[in-house]
Structures are given as structure tokens and as C-alpha cells.
Design an enzyme around this catalytic site. Structure first.
Site: not given
Length: 259
Positions: A46, A57
Site C-alpha cells: 500500500e 492516521d
């Protein structure tokens, strides 16, 4: 067959996918990192598209994205760096990024460039599923691009089944509703969540991500799904060593260490 589906057909269990942020630790490190991971036995990669407001995140990936943006990474530059990657990399490559920079690029233009450079799938955490079905899926399908959707412990069974029915590739199982970041172990509640989703007998394979950073969490993820996705731990090692070979070797050491 799309490379993602081919991978799961060939290897239904024990898959290991790694995430890193394009443009980190250096602007030109994207292609070398991909080649290192592919030659080092990683099954899927990824590639993060850096964004200034990465809401899903944790601090490690936020810091990497900030550094990547300061290094000058853009989506246009990322595609240029990926131009020749398929000459020597065969494993599935997935872009992971937020909707804002993708929409600024233009969604169809984005899908077209993904197809040109050999990207197999895209994860867009802030893409509403209704919008995906109505506006984005037909375009992505035309370019053989898999849009990967995330589920969490708060996602209802009805919605999980609906996502499973209308996507192809795999389902990204977020281990918790928190942001990304390392965890020492998955507690009983998370284990129950993994088992519950497994008992739904979904059509798509599942990958577990968020919090996988050691032998315990990796083993749990790979026992309860097709495989595991590691992000923050690998990004932190890249930040520490600035060398993908060393970072990957150190990650393998950490993952093999018994408690």
C-alpha cells in the site's frame, strides 16, 4: 484477473501487506522501497498519498505525510515515479489516500493514470459508500481498479454484507475504531470482533490492519483473516534507518520475536 484477486486465489492465507508513505523518508525513495519489498517476499504493498489532514492516521504516519509533503511529493510526481515499476514488480500495488487530492487531480484522470502505471486498487478512507456506488464505482470498474472499503468493530452486519456485495478485491478490517498505531496485543474484544466477521462467511477475503507491530498481533491477524497489513511499524523503521533493506530486515526480526 486483477492482481489483487489473483493473489488471494493463489495464497488464501498468510498474506503480508506493508504500507509506506510516498515521498518518505526521501522524495525519490518510492520506487526503491517498492522494489525492495517486492524482492523481499512481501505479498502486497500500500502506497500512501501524503495529505495535510490524514484523519484516520496516527502520529507516525501523520509525521511521515508531513515530511513527504515538505519533500515536495505530489500525486502527479508519484505517478511519474511509478511509470516503470511494472517492468520488475509483479505483486499487487494499492494507493491509499484521501479524497481531496484525488478529486483535485480528477477522479477519472486518477483512475486512468493508475491503470497506466499498474496500480491494482485504491483505498479512500473518507469516501462515502453511497457516493462510491453512484459516482465512483462505474469509473473505477472501467479501469479495472478495485476500490477497497474499510470496516470497523462499529460497522453493522447489514452494512458489512452490503459492502461485501458491492466490492471486489478484499475487505480491510480495521482492528479498532482508533487511528493507526502499534498495539502490543489484540484483546478479547477485538478477537471476538474478528471471529464474528469470520462467521459472516463473506464473499471477499479480509485483511486486518491498524495496530499490527509484533509477533502476537501478526499471528492473530493471520489466523483470523487472509492476512495482515502493517503500516506504522514499518514507517517508523523507515524513518529511523532511511534504508528499506534495513527497515524490512528489522521488521522481520520484530515480527519473529516470541513474547
Amino acid at each position: 484477473m486483477n492482481r489483487i484477486q489473483a493473489l488471494f486465489a493463489r495464497k488464501p492465507q498468510g498474506i503480508l501487506s506493508l504500507y509506506f508513505c510516498a515521498g518518505h523518508p526521501t522524495l525519490d525513495s518510492t520506487a526503491p522501497i517498492i522494489r525492495t519489498l517486492a524482492s523481499g517476499g512481501i505479498d502486497m504493498i500500500e502506497i500512501g498519498i501524503p495529505f495535510s489532514d490524514p484523519m484516520a492516521d496516527g502520529p507516525v504516519i501523520q509525521d511521515a505525510a508531513t515530511k513527504a509533503l515538505r519533500n515536495g511529493m505530489t500525486l502527479k510526481r508519484l505517478f511519474a515515479q511509478l511509470e516503470d515499476i511494472r517492468h520488475d514488480v509483479d505483486i499487487p500495488l494499492i494507493l491509499m489516500g484521501y479524497l481531496n487530492p484525488i478529486m483535485q487531480f480528477g477522479f477519472e484522470a486518477f483512475c486512468q493514470r493508475c491503470r497506466q502505471v499498474g496500480i491494482d486498487g485504491v483505498i479512500i478512507p473518507d469516501l462515502p459508500f453511497a457516493d462510491y456506488l453512484h459516482d465512483y464505482k462505474p469509473i473505477a470498474d472501467a479501469y479495472d481498479l478495485r476500490i477497497i472499503m474499510l470496516i470497523t468493530p462499529e460497522t453493522t452486519d447489514e452494512r458489512i454484507r452490503f459492502i461485501d456485495e458491492h466490492t471486489n478485491g478484499f475487505i480491510y478490517m480495521v482492528s479498532s475504531a482508533a487511528t493507526t498505531g502499534a498495539q502490543r496485543e489484540f484483546d478479547a474484544r477485538k478477537q471476538a470482533y474478528f471471529t464474528h466477521v469470520s462467521d459472516l462467511h463473506l464473499r471477499n477475503p479480509r485483511m486486518i490492519g491498524f495496530g499490527i507491530s509484533n509477533h502476537q498481533t501478526l499471528a492473530s491477524a493471520q489466523q483470523n483473516a487472509a492476512g495482515a497489513i502493517i503500516g506504522s511499524k514499518f514507517v517508523a523503521l523507515l524513518d529511523q534507518y532511511h534504508d528499506p533493506h534495513i527497515a524490512l530486515a528489522r521488521l522481520r526480526e520484530v515480527l519473529s520475536e516470541q513474547p
